[in-house]
Design a protein around this motif. Structure first.
Motif, PDB file in Angstrom:
ATOM      1  N   TYR A   1       0.819  -1.249   0.055  1.00  0.00           N
ATOM      2  CA  TYR A   1      -0.393   0.425   0.058  1.00  0.00           C
ATOM      3  C   TYR A   1       0.737   1.385   0.235  1.00  0.00           C
ATOM      4  O   TYR A   1       0.005   2.537  -0.611  1.00  0.00           O
ATOM      5  CB  TYR A   1      -1.676   0.249   1.179  1.00  0.00           C
ATOM      6  CG  TYR A   1      -1.939  -0.977   1.220  1.00  0.00           C
ATOM      7  CD1 TYR A   1      -3.101  -1.017  -0.135  1.00  0.00           C
ATOM      8  CD2 TYR A   1      -1.874  -2.323   1.973  1.00  0.00           C
ATOM      9  CE1 TYR A   1      -4.064  -2.118  -0.396  1.00  0.00           C
ATOM     10  CE2 TYR A   1      -2.944  -3.108   1.282  1.00  0.00           C
ATOM     11  CZ  TYR A   1      -3.685  -3.324   0.695  1.00  0.00           C
ATOM     12  OH  TYR A   1      -4.893  -4.716   0.618  1.00  0.00           O
TER      13      TYR A   1
ATOM     14  N   GLY B   1      -2.954   4.532   5.508  1.00  0.00           N
ATOM     15  CA  GLY B   1      -3.423   3.373   4.530  1.00  0.00           C
ATOM     16  C   GLY B   1      -3.025   4.140   3.104  1.00  0.00           C
ATOM     17  O   GLY B   1      -2.612   5.394   3.377  1.00  0.00           O
ATOM     18  N   PHE B   2      -3.503   3.667   2.150  1.00  0.00           N
ATOM     19  CA  PHE B   2      -4.102   4.110   0.301  1.00  0.00           C
ATOM     20  C   PHE B   2      -4.771   4.754   0.030  1.00  0.00           C
ATOM     21  O   PHE B   2      -5.802   3.583   0.488  1.00  0.00           O
ATOM     22  CB  PHE B   2      -3.499   3.058  -0.270  1.00  0.00           C
ATOM     23  CG  PHE B   2      -3.520   3.487  -2.117  1.00  0.00           C
ATOM     24  CD1 PHE B   2      -2.996   4.183  -2.582  1.00  0.00           C
ATOM     25  CD2 PHE B   2      -4.646   2.298  -2.701  1.00  0.00           C
ATOM     26  CE1 PHE B   2      -3.551   4.992  -3.678  1.00  0.00           C
ATOM     27  CE2 PHE B   2      -5.412   3.362  -4.516  1.00  0.00           C
ATOM     28  CZ  PHE B   2      -4.344   4.323  -4.536  1.00  0.00           C
TER      29      PHE B   2
END
Length: 78
Positions: free
Chosen positions: A15, A66-67
């Motif tokens: 990610y 996160g992504f």
């Protein structure tokens, strides 16, 4: 807008690669900090955000965990 992002990553995080690739594709200037090789930065990151996961991205004082392309776009808007 000419925002600069800071992305906290590790060597083995897929990610993290997705996030840095997304920033590159969208011409967003960023600095990458690898917390796997820079333990002090990793400790400071946990103290700042309370989160241990990566990627963590800071843009305009906002943190994206996160992504999260939508989160990036929201942070860029200010």
């Amino acid at each position: 807008m000419n925002a600069t992002a800071t992305v906290y990553t590790t060597n083995t995080c897929p990610y993290c690669s997705m996030m840095t690739n997304y920033l590159k594709e969208n011409n967003i200037t960023f600095r990458e900090v690898n917390v796997q090789t820079d333990r002090a930065a990793g400790q400071k990151l946990v103290e700042t955000t309370g989160q241990m996961g990566v990627p963590q991205t800071e843009i305009n004082g906002k943190w994206i965990l996160g992504f999260d392309p939508e989160g990036v776009q929201q942070a860029l808007k200010g």
